[in-house]
Design a protein around this motif. Structure first.
Motif, short mmCIF file in Angstrom:
data_model
loop_
_atom_site.label_atom_id
_atom_site.label_comp_id
_atom_site.label_asym_id
_atom_site.label_seq_id
_atom_site.Cartn_x
_atom_site.Cartn_y
_atom_site.Cartn_z
N ALA A 1 32.54 37.07 32.24
CA ALA A 1 32.40 38.54 32.21
C ALA A 1 30.93 38.93 32.10
N ALA A 2 30.19 38.22 31.24
CA ALA A 2 28.76 38.53 31.08
C ALA A 2 28.01 38.21 32.38
N TYR A 3 28.42 37.14 33.05
CA TYR A 3 27.77 36.72 34.30
C TYR A 3 28.06 37.73 35.42
N ALA A 4 29.31 38.17 35.50
CA ALA A 4 29.69 39.16 36.52
C ALA A 4 28.89 40.45 36.30
N ARG A 5 28.78 40.82 35.05
CA ARG A 5 28.06 42.05 34.72
C ARG A 5 26.58 41.92 35.07
N LYS A 6 26.02 40.77 34.82
CA LYS A 6 24.58 40.58 35.06
C LYS A 6 24.26 40.49 36.55
N HIS A 7 25.12 39.81 37.32
CA HIS A 7 24.75 39.50 38.71
C HIS A 7 25.53 40.26 39.77
N TYR A 8 26.69 40.83 39.44
CA TYR A 8 27.54 41.39 40.50
C TYR A 8 27.87 42.87 40.36
N PHE A 9 27.71 43.44 39.18
CA PHE A 9 28.18 44.83 38.98
C PHE A 9 27.15 45.68 38.23
N ASP A 10 27.19 46.98 38.53
CA ASP A 10 26.49 47.93 37.65
C ASP A 10 27.40 48.27 36.48
N GLU A 11 28.69 48.34 36.75
CA GLU A 11 29.66 48.60 35.68
C GLU A 11 30.99 47.91 36.03
N ILE A 12 31.57 47.23 35.04
CA ILE A 12 32.88 46.61 35.26
C ILE A 12 33.95 47.54 34.68
N HIS A 13 34.99 47.83 35.49
CA HIS A 13 36.04 48.74 35.02
C HIS A 13 37.34 48.03 34.65
N TYR A 14 37.68 46.97 35.40
CA TYR A 14 38.96 46.29 35.15
C TYR A 14 38.73 44.78 35.06
N ILE A 15 39.33 44.17 34.05
CA ILE A 15 39.26 42.70 33.91
C ILE A 15 40.68 42.18 33.76
N ASP A 16 41.06 41.25 34.64
CA ASP A 16 42.31 40.51 34.47
C ASP A 16 41.95 39.05 34.25
N ILE A 17 42.33 38.51 33.10
CA ILE A 17 42.06 37.10 32.79
C ILE A 17 43.35 36.33 33.12
N LEU A 18 43.24 35.33 33.96
CA LEU A 18 44.43 34.59 34.41
C LEU A 18 44.31 33.13 33.98
N ASP A 19 45.27 32.68 33.18
CA ASP A 19 45.26 31.31 32.67
C ASP A 19 46.49 30.60 33.23
N CYS A 20 46.23 29.70 34.17
CA CYS A 20 47.33 29.01 34.84
C CYS A 20 47.27 27.52 34.55
N ASN A 21 48.35 26.99 34.01
CA ASN A 21 48.45 25.54 33.88
C ASN A 21 49.53 25.07 34.85
N GLY A 22 49.08 24.50 35.95
CA GLY A 22 50.04 23.99 36.95
C GLY A 22 50.38 22.54 36.69
N GLY A 23 50.12 22.06 35.47
CA GLY A 23 50.37 20.65 35.14
C GLY A 23 51.82 20.40 34.77
N ASP A 24 52.25 19.15 34.93
CA ASP A 24 53.61 18.75 34.57
C ASP A 24 53.53 17.48 33.73
N HIS A 25 54.05 17.52 32.47
CA HIS A 25 53.99 16.34 31.61
C HIS A 25 55.33 15.60 31.56
N GLY A 26 56.33 16.16 32.23
CA GLY A 26 57.61 15.45 32.34
C GLY A 26 58.54 15.63 31.14
N TYR A 27 58.09 16.28 30.06
CA TYR A 27 58.99 16.54 28.92
C TYR A 27 59.70 17.88 29.16
N PRO A 28 60.93 18.05 28.64
CA PRO A 28 61.57 19.38 28.76
C PRO A 28 60.76 20.45 28.03
N PHE A 29 60.14 20.06 26.89
CA PHE A 29 59.38 21.05 26.12
C PHE A 29 58.27 20.36 25.33
N ALA A 30 57.05 20.83 25.51
CA ALA A 30 55.91 20.35 24.72
C ALA A 30 54.83 21.41 24.85
#
Ligand code: NDP
Length: 419
Positions: free
Chosen positions: A170-199
């Motif tokens: 966010a700080a980098y986008a603000r410094k190098h890409y925007f005059d003002e940031i209005h919307y931020i969506d943080i996306l955390d995706c774990n596409g990993g598979d450990h093979g357990y039903p639940f962990a």
């Protein structure tokens, strides 16, 4: 040349410690101190032959400020990296203030016993005042601002991936890409598979508390709280593919709302598979996520702690997890009078992490930034007296270090957006 005291020896600590050992010019000496010294000794035995960093170990109960003070006074570190649990944050911060040593962590303070009446009174007032009910918030640690200033030490809060890298993005986008940031969506995706039903991919207690809490987001200067898991979106993640993701409360929303001027909305989404959600709902419905002690067979047990003992240790998932994580932020704002959107993200491969440091990508993506935060504090790049979130410093040296230490990032200038 620096001496770093690392508290905790779990999944995240292992990666941070491996990375310090790859960076011996900066970390000449490290002390691994945790509740179970045998784990620290085993890691030392594994790593010492392969690194120029001198490793020492100690036993410490980090809930006990006096013990931490004693350890700091005897070993004399330049900084303390707290990769134990959020429960220990304040005790360790108190020890840093008492001894004049810098402090770095990856997660904000959370009370272990949420039924404690003194804590609960403050929590309930905060819920009414701020409008979100998560058990964790930054107020406890931001309250150390004057103490850290007076002691002339830096407190760097939340130097993991999220919070941490996402906030630096966010700080980098603000410094190098925007005059003002209005919307931020943080996306955390774990596409990993450990093979357990639940962990869970990191500490089960902390993870399940976070995920089962009501979701919330920041909009037009206030919090909007929603039922847990009630906002779902689909997203086609680069290098991972299409996943369902759910809106959660997350701690960096709180600090970014304060530190990114002009921001109108901040949301956080995390991907979950149906099996995870079904298991979690069932455990919650039968009371296994309770954090207060219950009486069983003449003794007291805390259900979520008992559940932790039954679930696979997150540190053991490394060898069996395949696939990739993709964590990043989509920013929309204004540059030179025109609206634009960019997506900054990192893709991390579970098996590549395991080959390098013996851990899966969730520990890796947290442990690498923990080391980077500690490095920038001890080498003076990010030092100023007080308590700060990572987005309050110049993002460039951190972004450079991410590329150097295994978490390269991509800037996409034409991304898919989230409805
Ligand atoms: P683990 O449970 O694997 O490790 C925690 C470690 O802390 C264990 O070694 C444990 O000791 C030690 N510990 C617990 N209590 C004490 C105590 N009182 N005194 C000394 N040591 C103690 O957790 P993780 O490694 O998964 O997580 C570590 C931290 O990273 C957590 O705060 C978590 O919230 C944070 N995190 C942050 C993320 C981010 O992106 N910002 C993402 C993931 C995690 P023992 O071995 O005896 O149990």
């Amino acid at each position: 040349m620096s001496r770093l005291l690392i508290i905790g020896c779990g999944g995240v600590a292992r990666v941070a410690i491996c990375k310090c050992c790859q960076n011996s010019d900066v970390f000449t000496d490290i002390m691994i101190a945790s509740r179970t010294k045998a784990k620290c000794d085993a890691l030392k035995e594994e790593l010492q032959p392969k690194t120029a960093t001198k490793i020492e170990t100690a036993q410490v109960d980090a809930d006990n400020t006096q013990e931490v003070i004693g350890l700091i006074n005897s070993w004399k570190p330049d900084a303390v990296l707290n990769v134990a649990l959020p429960y220990q944050d304040l005790a360790i911060m108190d020890a840093c203030v008492a001894t004049g040593v810098h402090y770095i962590d990856t997660a904000n303070y959370e009370a272990e016993d949420t039924e404690d009446p003194a804590w609960r009174a403050i929590y309930e007032a905060r819920c009414r005042e701020l409008g979100f009910t998560a058990y964790f918030d930054y107020s406890w640690q931001w309250a150390y601002q004057d103490k850290f200033k007076e002691a002339g030490i830096t407190g760097l809060l939340g130097s993991g991936f999220d919070p941490g890298v996402t906030s630096v993005y966010a700080a980098y986008a603000r410094k190098h890409y925007f005059d003002e940031i209005h919307y931020i969506d943080i996306l955390d995706c774990n596409g990993g598979d450990h093979g357990y039903p639940f962990a869970t991919n990191f500490n089960p207690e902390i993870n399940l508390r976070e995920v089962s809490a009501p979701g919330s987001y920041w909009e037009d200067g206030k919090w909007v709280e929603i039922e847990p898991m009630s906002i779902k979106r689909e997203y086609d993640f680069p290098e991972v593919g299409e996943k369902d993701m759910y809106l959660l409360h997350h701690e960096e929303i709180e600090s970014l709302a304060k530190n990114i001027p002009g921001v109108k909305r901040i949301r956080f989404f995390m991907t979950f598979g149906q099996s995870y959600l079904t298991h979690m709902k069932c455990l919650e419905n039968v009371g296994m996520l309770r954090t207060d002690p219950v009486s069983f067979d003449g003794r007291e047990i805390v259900p979520i702690q008992f559940l932790k003992a039954l679930l696979p240790d997150p540190a053991s998932l490394g060898p069996r997890t395949v696939g990739k994580t993709n964590i990043g932020c989509i920013f929309t704002g204004i540059k030179d009078g025109k609206e634009k959107t960019i997506y900054i993200y990192n893709v991390c491969d579970h098996q590549e992490c395991y080959q390098e440091v013996g851990s899966q990508a969730v520990s890796y993506t947290t442990g690498v930034p923990a080391m980077i935060g500690a490095m920038l504090v001890v080498n003076g790049t990010w030092q100023k007296p007080g308590v700060f979130n990572v987005e309050e410093f110049d993002p460039d040296p951190y972004m450079d270090a991410l590329n150097r230490f295994g978490l390269p990032w991509v800037v996409c200038e034409d991304p898919q957006t989230v409805a």
